[in-house]
Scaffold this motif. Sequence first.
Motif, PDB file in Angstrom:
ATOM      1  N   UNK A  13       6.169  -1.858  10.344  1.00 42.00           N
ATOM      2  CA  UNK A  13       6.741  -3.035  11.005  1.00 42.00           C
ATOM      3  C   UNK A  13       5.997  -3.338  12.298  1.00 42.00           C
ATOM      4  N   UNK A  14       5.812  -2.320  13.132  1.00 40.62           N
ATOM      5  CA  UNK A  14       5.123  -2.539  14.404  1.00 40.62           C
ATOM      6  C   UNK A  14       3.703  -3.037  14.174  1.00 40.62           C
ATOM      7  N   UNK A  15       3.031  -2.496  13.170  1.00 38.42           N
ATOM      8  CA  UNK A  15       1.668  -2.941  12.869  1.00 38.42           C
ATOM      9  C   UNK A  15       1.641  -4.426  12.530  1.00 38.42           C
ATOM     10  N   UNK A  16       2.644  -4.893  11.798  1.00 42.10           N
ATOM     11  CA  UNK A  16       2.689  -6.313  11.440  1.00 42.10           C
ATOM     12  C   UNK A  16       2.916  -7.177  12.672  1.00 42.10           C
ATOM     13  N   UNK A  17       3.682  -6.679  13.626  1.00 47.29           N
ATOM     14  CA  UNK A  17       3.933  -7.442  14.846  1.00 47.29           C
ATOM     15  C   UNK A  17       2.737  -7.387  15.801  1.00 47.29           C
ATOM     16  N   UNK A  19       5.374   8.152   3.299  1.00 51.23           N
ATOM     17  CA  UNK A  19       6.328   7.778   2.254  1.00 51.23           C
ATOM     18  C   UNK A  19       6.105   6.368   1.710  1.00 51.23           C
ATOM     19  N   UNK A  20       5.370   5.549   2.432  1.00 46.65           N
ATOM     20  CA  UNK A  20       5.243   4.147   2.079  1.00 46.65           C
ATOM     21  C   UNK A  20       4.177   3.942   1.006  1.00 46.65           C
ATOM     22  N   UNK A  21       4.527   3.216  -0.029  1.00 45.21           N
ATOM     23  CA  UNK A  21       3.582   2.895  -1.087  1.00 45.21           C
ATOM     24  C   UNK A  21       2.737   1.689  -0.676  1.00 45.21           C
ATOM     25  N   UNK A  22       1.637   1.449  -1.360  1.00 43.08           N
ATOM     26  CA  UNK A  22       0.882   0.224  -1.091  1.00 43.08           C
ATOM     27  C   UNK A  22       1.740  -1.028  -1.259  1.00 43.08           C
ATOM     28  N   UNK A  23       2.689  -0.985  -2.202  1.00 42.90           N
ATOM     29  CA  UNK A  23       3.566  -2.144  -2.403  1.00 42.90           C
ATOM     30  C   UNK A  23       4.456  -2.376  -1.179  1.00 42.90           C
ATOM     31  N   UNK A  24       4.989  -1.295  -0.597  1.00 43.82           N
ATOM     32  CA  UNK A  24       5.784  -1.428   0.622  1.00 43.82           C
ATOM     33  C   UNK A  24       4.967  -2.097   1.728  1.00 43.82           C
ATOM     34  N   UNK A  25       3.759  -1.579   1.924  1.00 46.20           N
ATOM     35  CA  UNK A  25       2.925  -2.065   3.013  1.00 46.20           C
ATOM     36  C   UNK A  25       2.501  -3.513   2.803  1.00 46.20           C
ATOM     37  N   UNK A  26       2.141  -3.842   1.558  1.00 42.98           N
ATOM     38  CA  UNK A  26       1.721  -5.220   1.275  1.00 42.98           C
ATOM     39  C   UNK A  26       2.867  -6.192   1.516  1.00 42.98           C
ATOM     40  N   UNK A  27       4.063  -5.826   1.080  1.00 41.91           N
ATOM     41  CA  UNK A  27       5.186  -6.750   1.239  1.00 41.91           C
ATOM     42  C   UNK A  27       5.520  -6.941   2.718  1.00 41.91           C
ATOM     43  N   UNK A  28       5.412  -5.860   3.512  1.00 44.33           N
ATOM     44  CA  UNK A  28       5.640  -6.009   4.943  1.00 44.33           C
ATOM     45  C   UNK A  28       4.714  -7.050   5.551  1.00 44.33           C
ATOM     46  N   UNK A  29       3.438  -6.966   5.202  1.00 43.75           N
ATOM     47  CA  UNK A  29       2.473  -7.917   5.753  1.00 43.75           C
ATOM     48  C   UNK A  29       2.553  -9.275   5.060  1.00 43.75           C
ATOM     49  N   UNK A  30       2.957  -9.309   3.806  1.00 42.93           N
ATOM     50  CA  UNK A  30       3.145 -10.592   3.124  1.00 42.93           C
ATOM     51  C   UNK A  30       4.191 -11.434   3.843  1.00 42.93           C
ATOM     52  N   UNK A  31       5.294 -10.815   4.241  1.00 44.85           N
ATOM     53  CA  UNK A  31       6.364 -11.557   4.914  1.00 44.85           C
ATOM     54  C   UNK A  31       5.994 -11.872   6.357  1.00 44.85           C
ATOM     55  N   UNK A  32       5.654 -10.841   7.124  1.00 50.90           N
ATOM     56  CA  UNK A  32       5.520 -10.996   8.573  1.00 50.90           C
ATOM     57  C   UNK A  32       4.195 -11.600   9.018  1.00 50.90           C
ATOM     58  N   UNK A  33       3.171 -11.516   8.168  1.00 55.03           N
ATOM     59  CA  UNK A  33       1.847 -11.978   8.578  1.00 55.03           C
ATOM     60  C   UNK A  33       1.287 -13.035   7.625  1.00 55.03           C
TER      61      UNK A  33
END
Length: 280
Positions: free
Chosen positions: A145-149, A91-105
């Motif tokens: 989320x877990x991937x970013x952590x 369900x996750x778009x590239x934008x979802x995934x990028x923003x997750x890593x933009x913030x957490x990583x």
Amino acid sequence: MNKVVIITGASSGIGNESAKLFAQNGYRVFATARSLDRMKDLEALGCITVRLDVTDEASIQQAFQQIFAQTDQVDVLVNNAGFSQNGFLEELTPQHLRYQFDVNVFGLVRVTQMVLPKMRQARRGRIINVGSVGGEFTTPGASAYHASKYALESLTDGLRQEVNQFGIQVVLIKPGGVETEFVSNSTAFYPEPIDGNPYGDWRQRFTNMLATVVDSQKSSFPILTPVEVAEVIVQAAAEPEPQTRYRIGETAQTMPQLKGSMSDKEFDGLMLKQFGFIDG
């Protein structure tokens, strides 16, 4: 001279409580977050509040220009800003995934890069990254989320090895579940269902799980308060020889041990049951 600490994500939760405790312990606190209005309580304690969006390079540059206009000294950086991009991977778009890593990583890395020259010049400093026990195991519905952590775990280890030569110490904070605005914030980012809504039942079960898993009144897991985590962060900043990792709470201690005692398939089944995706 008072020690200087910079904290990201200080508008609520762990970051907010950490800023308060550092101020109470005599630190000069630069508290940063996207919203200045949500840090009025910190201003009242004498903290210097600075607007900082860790995903925006212009905001990062402007924030540190403002901070470095007031101090040449950075003793402690607390990388606390973070959020959870929940949703099933399809369900996750590239934008979802990028923003997750933009913030957490990536945002965390950029903020760290801003303070490292000051710390290298001083031949001292401490960088405290707020990770999670979720950097050691993964639950369905929150793999991004877990991937970013997981990524933060590795980056922290590499940074610790690289900057020790300059007298800079790097610490990873690993709490279990914490009762904060984290869950409500992650719900706001939940993706729309894909065509046919094949994950519909599990989406509902995931929503039900979120409503209880980090609610101390409802959860079957031991839940921490933000203050409990903040106290360990301040401890990690003050100890002459800090640990490389601080596991906070029962879950942070037992979950990695449990995972290590099982096969992958056994652990998958446990997660699916514990988080309400299958009955049994």
